[in-house]
Design a protein around this motif. Structure first.
Motif, PDB file in Angstrom:
ATOM      1  N   VAL A 116       0.851  -1.201   0.000  1.00 21.93           N
ATOM      2  CA  VAL A 116       0.000   0.000   0.000  1.00 21.93           C
ATOM      3  C   VAL A 116       0.881   1.243   0.000  1.00 21.93           C
ATOM      4  N   ASN A 117       1.905   1.255   0.849  1.00 22.64           N
ATOM      5  CA  ASN A 117       2.809   2.414   0.906  1.00 22.64           C
ATOM      6  C   ASN A 117       3.567   2.599  -0.408  1.00 22.64           C
ATOM      7  N   GLN A 118       3.984   1.502  -1.017  1.00 25.16           N
ATOM      8  CA  GLN A 118       4.662   1.587  -2.318  1.00 25.16           C
ATOM      9  C   GLN A 118       3.718   2.189  -3.361  1.00 25.16           C
ATOM     10  N   ALA A 119       2.464   1.771  -3.330  1.00 22.26           N
ATOM     11  CA  ALA A 119       1.482   2.267  -4.292  1.00 22.26           C
ATOM     12  C   ALA A 119       1.205   3.756  -4.070  1.00 22.26           C
ATOM     13  N   PHE A 120       1.101   4.165  -2.802  1.00 22.79           N
ATOM     14  CA  PHE A 120       0.834   5.580  -2.509  1.00 22.79           C
ATOM     15  C   PHE A 120       2.005   6.468  -2.918  1.00 22.79           C
ATOM     16  N   SER A 121       3.209   5.914  -2.951  1.00 26.06           N
ATOM     17  CA  SER A 121       4.366   6.712  -3.370  1.00 26.06           C
ATOM     18  C   SER A 121       4.274   7.072  -4.852  1.00 26.06           C
ATOM     19  N   GLU A 122       3.406   6.395  -5.592  1.00 30.51           N
ATOM     20  CA  GLU A 122       3.187   6.683  -7.013  1.00 30.51           C
ATOM     21  C   GLU A 122       2.450   8.013  -7.214  1.00 30.51           C
ATOM     22  N   ILE A 123       1.705   8.454  -6.199  1.00 30.10           N
ATOM     23  CA  ILE A 123       0.905   9.671  -6.331  1.00 30.10           C
ATOM     24  C   ILE A 123       1.755  10.876  -5.941  1.00 30.10           C
ATOM     25  N   ASP A 124       1.896  11.805  -6.866  1.00 32.54           N
ATOM     26  CA  ASP A 124       2.619  13.039  -6.608  1.00 32.54           C
ATOM     27  C   ASP A 124       1.752  13.942  -5.722  1.00 32.54           C
ATOM     28  N   GLU A 125       2.338  14.514  -4.676  1.00 30.45           N
ATOM     29  CA  GLU A 125       1.570  15.321  -3.709  1.00 30.45           C
ATOM     30  C   GLU A 125       0.910  16.530  -4.368  1.00 30.45           C
ATOM     31  N   GLU A 126       1.614  17.200  -5.267  1.00 30.50           N
ATOM     32  CA  GLU A 126       1.036  18.358  -5.953  1.00 30.50           C
ATOM     33  C   GLU A 126      -0.145  17.958  -6.824  1.00 30.50           C
ATOM     34  N   GLU A 127       0.010  16.827  -7.522  1.00 35.00           N
ATOM     35  CA  GLU A 127      -1.087  16.329  -8.361  1.00 35.00           C
ATOM     36  C   GLU A 127      -2.278  15.955  -7.489  1.00 35.00           C
ATOM     37  N   TYR A 128      -2.005  15.349  -6.333  1.00 36.99           N
ATOM     38  CA  TYR A 128      -3.064  14.930  -5.405  1.00 36.99           C
ATOM     39  C   TYR A 128      -3.894  16.132  -4.956  1.00 36.99           C
ATOM     40  N   ILE A 129      -3.205  17.190  -4.524  1.00 33.39           N
ATOM     41  CA  ILE A 129      -3.900  18.396  -4.064  1.00 33.39           C
ATOM     42  C   ILE A 129      -4.618  19.070  -5.236  1.00 33.39           C
ATOM     43  N   GLY A 130      -4.001  19.081  -6.404  1.00 31.94           N
ATOM     44  CA  GLY A 130      -4.624  19.674  -7.594  1.00 31.94           C
ATOM     45  C   GLY A 130      -5.914  18.966  -7.974  1.00 31.94           C
ATOM     46  N   VAL A 131      -5.900  17.647  -7.974  1.00 37.48           N
ATOM     47  CA  VAL A 131      -7.095  16.867  -8.299  1.00 37.48           C
ATOM     48  C   VAL A 131      -8.179  17.132  -7.257  1.00 37.48           C
ATOM     49  N   PHE A 132      -7.768  17.164  -5.993  1.00 37.13           N
ATOM     50  CA  PHE A 132      -8.731  17.444  -4.920  1.00 37.13           C
ATOM     51  C   PHE A 132      -9.386  18.805  -5.116  1.00 37.13           C
TER      52      PHE A 132
END
Length: 157
Positions: free
Chosen positions: A95-111
């Motif tokens: 799960v942690n390996q998979a979450f490392s795939e998500i870029d934090e800036e992209e995550y906040i942008g999508v949100f």
């Protein structure tokens, strides 16, 4: 009369190779498929080891693919992704390996895009009801509550 197909181990291996090649699968899905094929536990273990040895079945690859897909297509937040992966018995490491795939800036942008789009589409006149609908929508999608409440207070005054 109820007739069920029976499979040899080699036939089941071939069938499961196609099953796993078509789409990424987790161990739980493969076990369920083998159970529906009425395979005995010993044969199930042999087949799963075979699939892992030949790289048809890889839990880390599955978790990464699942997270990427659900985040980019369905716009799910980390809480929902974590919950769904836990349902599939994916290990904490994967799960942690998979979450490392998500870029934090992209995550906040999508949100932010999702929240703004939903806030515009709500046709509620009462600001408290509108805020509640927005919050419920974002929480259901699995976004973290501190992000949700801050964004709802920012968008609906």
């Amino acid at each position: 009369m109820n007739v069920t197909n029976t499979f040899t181990v080699d036939e089941a291996k071939k069938k499961l190779e196609h099953y796993c090649a078509y789409q990424e699968r987790c161990h739980q899905e493969v076990r369920q498929k083998l159970k529906s094929m009425h395979m005995i536990p010993e044969a199930t273990d042999i087949i799963i080891v075979h699939l892992m040895d030949h790289n048809f079945l890889n839990e880390e690859r599955y978790a990464k693919s699942f997270v990427r897909g659900k985040f980019r297509i369905k716009k799910w937040g980390r809480r929902r992704l974590l919950l769904e992966l836990k349902k599939k018995d994916i290990s904490k490491y994967n799960v942690n390996q998979a979450f490392s795939e998500i870029d934090e800036e992209e995550y906040i942008g999508v949100f932010n895009d999702l929240a703004e789009k939903k806030a515009e589409s709500l046709r509620e006149t009462d600001k408290y009801k509108k805020k509640k609908k927005l919050i419920d929508y974002l929480l259901y999608r699995g976004w973290e509550s501190h992000l949700v409440y801050d964004k709802a207070n920012e968008l609906i005054k």
